[in-house]
Design a protein around this motif. Structure first.
Motif, mmCIF file in Angstrom:
data_model
loop_
_atom_site.group_PDB
_atom_site.id
_atom_site.type_symbol
_atom_site.label_atom_id
_atom_site.label_comp_id
_atom_site.label_asym_id
_atom_site.label_seq_id
_atom_site.Cartn_x
_atom_site.Cartn_y
_atom_site.Cartn_z
ATOM 1 N N ARG A 251 -11.371 -12.325 -11.234
ATOM 2 C CA ARG A 251 -11.755 -11.096 -11.101
ATOM 3 C C ARG A 251 -11.123 -10.343 -12.403
ATOM 4 N N ARG A 256 -11.938 -6.468 -12.846
ATOM 5 C CA ARG A 256 -11.561 -5.879 -11.512
ATOM 6 C C ARG A 256 -10.024 -6.225 -11.592
ATOM 7 N N ARG A 258 -7.411 -4.548 -10.555
ATOM 8 C CA ARG A 258 -6.500 -4.315 -9.157
ATOM 9 C C ARG A 258 -6.580 -5.194 -8.133
ATOM 10 N N GLU A 259 -8.101 -5.520 -7.769
ATOM 11 C CA GLU A 259 -8.323 -6.663 -6.715
ATOM 12 C C GLU A 259 -7.810 -7.850 -7.252
ATOM 13 N N THR A 262 -4.081 -8.686 -7.131
ATOM 14 C CA THR A 262 -3.551 -9.068 -5.960
ATOM 15 C C THR A 262 -3.756 -10.376 -5.434
ATOM 16 N N ASP A 263 -4.985 -10.791 -5.630
ATOM 17 C CA ASP A 263 -5.091 -12.250 -5.452
ATOM 18 C C ASP A 263 -4.145 -13.207 -6.397
#
Length: 551
Positions: A251, A256, A258-259, A262-263
């Protein structure tokens, strides 16, 4: 003799039925008639072992070998009894003696290989497994154990080939999955993808196969394949941190941030990403607390630290005190750049702090996305004395001064894919009006002996002591050329024009398909169009260098 054979057949049949007493009674009668019948002693040995008496079994198998010295199965059984009694060294000597006498079978050679591997004599084990495969090329156990032995001997390419042969031989999902995993570890992603597609087709319910397929796709920027594979792995096993970290990487690769970040935090549970030391204070949760001291620690790549230390000045501006614990080679540079309040090397204790965070977790805790990246440069600078010294050193260099690096650290397996080597970048040393200033240190320098530069060069590789020196030299150059190494990050952090040579599966931080970098406004990216082919991006860069020199 006929009566003895009949008794032996009756004994074997009784053994098959589970009539142990009947089997022994008939075999004893056969041996009373023909004492030198090896198979009779072998059956008695099997009866002893199955009855829990390996010592008695060993004696009987020894008698069988004496009666039929050319039968390799009898010394194998005797050796197994010795192993069960804790006499592995005697078992190995017995089998080695059989090999010397020419009593051979693939199973016997493999057994002896297993015993040698157990004593960490990996070279002998490999030789014995190869002998077994000469005797029987399709001997699956020898092929499997050979692959494992080659892995222990740090011969990954040979181990991978053995696992791939085993997968073809067995044809099971487990075998294809093991081959795919080892191919992936060897950075042979295209072959890994083929093997893992077979694994998931045969056994679609195994999350590990899907996760590895995701990594195989990620390594070639096959975005759709990788995302579908990681998602499938996480549906099958929601707690699978490797798959979650892989999906986070994908991601971030596709913007992407931000997401993805997080992962990507799931990486912290994986052995390869666990910090080399523990910190007792709590992990920072991202809340800015003026007056509190945040420790940023870095113990992986230098490039990671250079890229993400950009967050430290932002946190200081918001009232936090920020300290750094990381490699000695960065301390003088970070001190001169005034990016933190205090710092110390990994060999000593960290500065006092209230909360702590691994440096690569800052992108998550700061909530960054493409629109809010802190991309102002320069945020690093060389110490003044070093800057003056290197400016004087490079002042007389004629033409366009282009710093050149061609090899990354070998601490990470990715170096096989990301490092073009000097032969590939050699055309960049022959551009009219350009002087190549060689910044390569450590690995890769030996290539200069085989491939002399094509034009004028200044080799600084033996003079650069740390990143403060390298930064000072870079500040005196017109452009820096590097693959994905710490030097590329350093040039970008210094605000210097930097041309980054990237393989087809470049790390997420360089994004997917871009020729620019949202992290480094002065960077231009030269990507491979075909995996492994550096000629095309190097030729594009050579033409751009010629145009820069002309103007």
């Amino acid at each position: 003799m006929t009566d003895a054979v009949d008794f032996l057949r009756a004994g074997a049949a009784a053994l098959q039925r589970g009539d142990r007493a009947g089997a022994e009674r008939r075999v004893v009668r056969a041996l009373a008639l023909v004492p030198g019948h090896g198979e009779g002693w072998n059956i008695l040995g099997v009866l002893a072992v199955s009855g829990g008496d390996p010592a008695r079994g060993e004696a009987r198998f020894r008698r069988a070998s004496a009666c039929a010295p050319d039968n390799p199965n009898y010394p194998r059984s005797q050796a197994e009894c010795l192993k069960r009694q804790g006499r592995a060294d005697r078992a190995a000597a017995l089998l080695a003696g059989a090999v010397r006498r020419g009593v051979l079978s693939p199973d016997l050679a493999c057994d002896l290989g297993d015993l040698r591997l157990g004593t960490r004599d990996v070279a002998a084990a490999v030789a014995l497994y190869r002998l077994a495969l000469v005797l029987a090329p399709g001997h699956a156990r020898s092929l499997n154990n050979l692959a494992e032995a080659l892995g222990k001997a740090d011969r990954p390419e040979e181990a991978v080939d053995a696992f791939a042969r085993l997968a073809v031989l067995r044809g099971t999902a487990a075998a294809w999955g093991a081959a795919g995993a080892t191919l992936l570890a060897a950075w042979r992603q295209d072959e890994a993808r083929g093997a893992l597609r077979r694994a998931v087709a045969l056994e679609p319910s195994t999350a590990e196969h899907w996760a590895n397929l995701g990594f195989a796709g990620l390594g070639r920027h096959a975005v759709a394949l990788a995302e579908a594979a990681f998602d499938r792995a996480l549906r099958l096993s929601p707690g699978m941190d490797a798959a979650r970290a892989g999906r986070g990487t994908l991601r971030m690769l596709t913007g992407r941030l931000r997401e993805g970040a997080t992962d990507y935090e799931a990486r912290l549970s994986l052995p390869a990403f666990m910090p080399s030391r523990t910190y007792s204070r709590p992990m920072w949760d991202g809340r800015v607390q003026p007056g509190k001291t945040l420790l940023i620690h870095a113990d992986r790549g230098y490039g990671d630290a250079i890229q993400f230390i950009r967050y430290a000045p932002l946190l200081r501006a918001r009232g936090m005190r920020v300290v750094f614990h990381g490699p000695e080679g960065l301390l003088a540079l970070f001190r001169a750049s005034d990016v933190v309040d205090d710092l110390s090397g990994l060999d000593g204790p960290p500065p006092a702090h209230d909360v702590q965070i691994p440096i690569m977790s800052l992108i998550h805790r700061m909530g960054s996305d493409l629109d809010s990246l802190p991309a102002a440069v320069p945020y690093l600078r060389a110490p003044d004395a070093a800057a003056r010294r290197w400016a004087d050193r490079l002042a007389g260099v004629p033409g366009l001064k282009a710093g050149l690096v061609w090899h990354g650290s070998v601490a990470f397996p990715y170096h096989r894919q990301r490092s073009p080597g000097f032969e590939a970048v050699r055309p960049l040393t022959g551009v009219p009006g350009v002087t190549a200033v060689l910044l390569q240190v450590a690995h890769g320098r030996s290539e200069l002996e085989r491939f002399p530069p094509l034009g004028p060069v200044l080799d600084l590789g033996m003079e650069l002591r740390d990143f403060a020196d390298t930064a000072a030299a870079i500040q005196a150059l017109d452009i820096v050329i590097s693959p994905c190494t710490a030097v590329a990050h350093l040039a970008g952090a210094l605000g210097k024009p930097v041309a980054v040579l990237l393989d087809q599966g470049a790390e997420w931080r360089w994004m997917h398909g871009r020729t620019d970098s949202p992290w480094y406004p002065t960077a231009r990216l030269y990507r491979q169009s075909v995996f492994g082919d550096w000629a095309e991006p190097v030729d594009r860069l050579r033409r751009d260098l010629a145009a820069m020199s002309a103007t």
